[in-house]
Motif scaffolding. Sequence first.
Motif, PDB file in Angstrom:
ATOM      1  N   THR A   4       0.911  -1.214  -0.117  1.00  0.00           N
ATOM      2  CA  THR A   4      -0.170   0.159  -0.507  1.00  0.00           C
ATOM      3  C   THR A   4       1.041   1.337   0.016  1.00  0.00           C
ATOM      4  O   THR A   4       1.012   2.594  -0.994  1.00  0.00           O
ATOM      5  CB  THR A   4      -1.160   0.028   1.359  1.00  0.00           C
ATOM      6  OG1 THR A   4      -1.782  -1.315   0.855  1.00  0.00           O
ATOM      7  CG2 THR A   4      -1.730   1.406   0.879  1.00  0.00           C
TER       8      THR A   4
ATOM      9  N   VAL B 176      -6.548  -7.561  -1.725  1.00  0.00           N
ATOM     10  CA  VAL B 176      -7.028  -6.664  -0.916  1.00  0.00           C
ATOM     11  C   VAL B 176      -7.628  -6.932  -0.173  1.00  0.00           C
ATOM     12  O   VAL B 176      -8.258  -7.798   0.026  1.00  0.00           O
ATOM     13  CB  VAL B 176      -7.809  -5.431  -1.892  1.00  0.00           C
ATOM     14  CG1 VAL B 176      -8.538  -3.931  -1.218  1.00  0.00           C
ATOM     15  CG2 VAL B 176      -7.213  -5.194  -3.232  1.00  0.00           C
ATOM     16  N   LEU B 177      -6.689  -6.806   1.702  1.00  0.00           N
ATOM     17  CA  LEU B 177      -7.772  -6.997   2.476  1.00  0.00           C
ATOM     18  C   LEU B 177      -6.355  -6.673   3.607  1.00  0.00           C
ATOM     19  O   LEU B 177      -5.927  -5.850   3.905  1.00  0.00           O
ATOM     20  CB  LEU B 177      -7.337  -8.667   2.803  1.00  0.00           C
ATOM     21  CG  LEU B 177      -5.290  -8.933   2.557  1.00  0.00           C
ATOM     22  CD1 LEU B 177      -5.682 -10.436   3.646  1.00  0.00           C
ATOM     23  CD2 LEU B 177      -5.003  -9.236   1.559  1.00  0.00           C
ATOM     24  N   GLU B 178      -7.444  -6.684   4.620  1.00  0.00           N
ATOM     25  CA  GLU B 178      -6.822  -6.332   6.023  1.00  0.00           C
ATOM     26  C   GLU B 178      -5.947  -6.807   6.192  1.00  0.00           C
ATOM     27  O   GLU B 178      -5.386  -8.011   6.329  1.00  0.00           O
ATOM     28  CB  GLU B 178      -7.887  -6.057   6.736  1.00  0.00           C
ATOM     29  CG  GLU B 178      -7.477  -5.703   8.239  1.00  0.00           C
ATOM     30  CD  GLU B 178      -8.430  -6.026   9.957  1.00  0.00           C
ATOM     31  OE1 GLU B 178      -8.144  -5.695  10.229  1.00  0.00           O
ATOM     32  OE2 GLU B 178      -9.478  -6.444   9.246  1.00  0.00           O
TER      33      GLU B 178
ATOM     34  N   LEU C  28      -9.172   3.404  -1.100  1.00  0.00           N
ATOM     35  CA  LEU C  28      -9.297   2.037  -0.371  1.00  0.00           C
ATOM     36  C   LEU C  28     -10.106   2.631   1.402  1.00  0.00           C
ATOM     37  O   LEU C  28     -10.035   3.443   1.671  1.00  0.00           O
ATOM     38  CB  LEU C  28      -7.418   1.594   0.283  1.00  0.00           C
ATOM     39  CG  LEU C  28      -7.041   0.986  -0.532  1.00  0.00           C
ATOM     40  CD1 LEU C  28      -5.507   0.714  -0.170  1.00  0.00           C
ATOM     41  CD2 LEU C  28      -7.464  -0.161  -1.865  1.00  0.00           C
TER      42      LEU C  28
ATOM     43  N   GLN D  92      -8.442  -1.417   4.751  1.00  0.00           N
ATOM     44  CA  GLN D  92      -8.130  -2.550   2.994  1.00  0.00           C
ATOM     45  C   GLN D  92      -6.871  -1.775   2.967  1.00  0.00           C
ATOM     46  O   GLN D  92      -6.118  -1.833   2.688  1.00  0.00           O
ATOM     47  CB  GLN D  92      -8.789  -2.352   1.757  1.00  0.00           C
ATOM     48  CG  GLN D  92     -10.035  -3.063   1.943  1.00  0.00           C
ATOM     49  CD  GLN D  92     -10.796  -2.607   0.666  1.00  0.00           C
ATOM     50  OE1 GLN D  92     -10.993  -1.188   0.446  1.00  0.00           O
ATOM     51  NE2 GLN D  92     -11.490  -3.463   0.827  1.00  0.00           N
ATOM     52  N   SER D  93      -5.521  -2.762   2.380  1.00  0.00           N
ATOM     53  CA  SER D  93      -4.604  -2.939   2.281  1.00  0.00           C
ATOM     54  C   SER D  93      -4.088  -3.325   0.612  1.00  0.00           C
ATOM     55  O   SER D  93      -4.662  -4.838   0.627  1.00  0.00           O
ATOM     56  CB  SER D  93      -3.653  -3.324   3.254  1.00  0.00           C
ATOM     57  OG  SER D  93      -3.891  -2.686   3.947  1.00  0.00           O
TER      58      SER D  93
END
Length: 140
Positions: A24, A55-57, A114, A118-119
């Motif tokens: 990110t 794309v997720l935490e 985002l 989200q990353s």
Amino acid sequence: MPTAFTTTVLSVSTGATETVTDLTRDCQSFLDEAAAGRDGLLNVFVPHATAGVAVLETGSGSDEDLLAVLHDLLPADDRYRHRHGSPGHGRDHVLPAIVPPHATLPVVGGRLELGTWQSVCLVDTNRDNPDRQVRLSFLG
């Protein structure tokens, strides 16, 4: 004035273990110059047959959970026809069908749009190739 299309390649070393690498900050650093405050799209592409973009935490265990789920779905054993490399390497070649090698994301005012948690992440289960390239392209 920046051009409508700008691209660069990041070199990422993922090491000898399965990894989820947060990109990110790299993406935003690229946009700081490439987008120069404009709206557009960021495309993130991994030109490898054994890696993907998600794309997720991150940081709360979701990255480890993703790797655990991938391990359950794609066990590293000898069931695969693709058999070169370390044992179970065939699963690495199936990974991009589940975690695609690309993502296209909105950019508003030069900032990556985002969600709060989200990353943008490189997902790499291939322990045989620790040197990865990630292409970032801005269109705006």
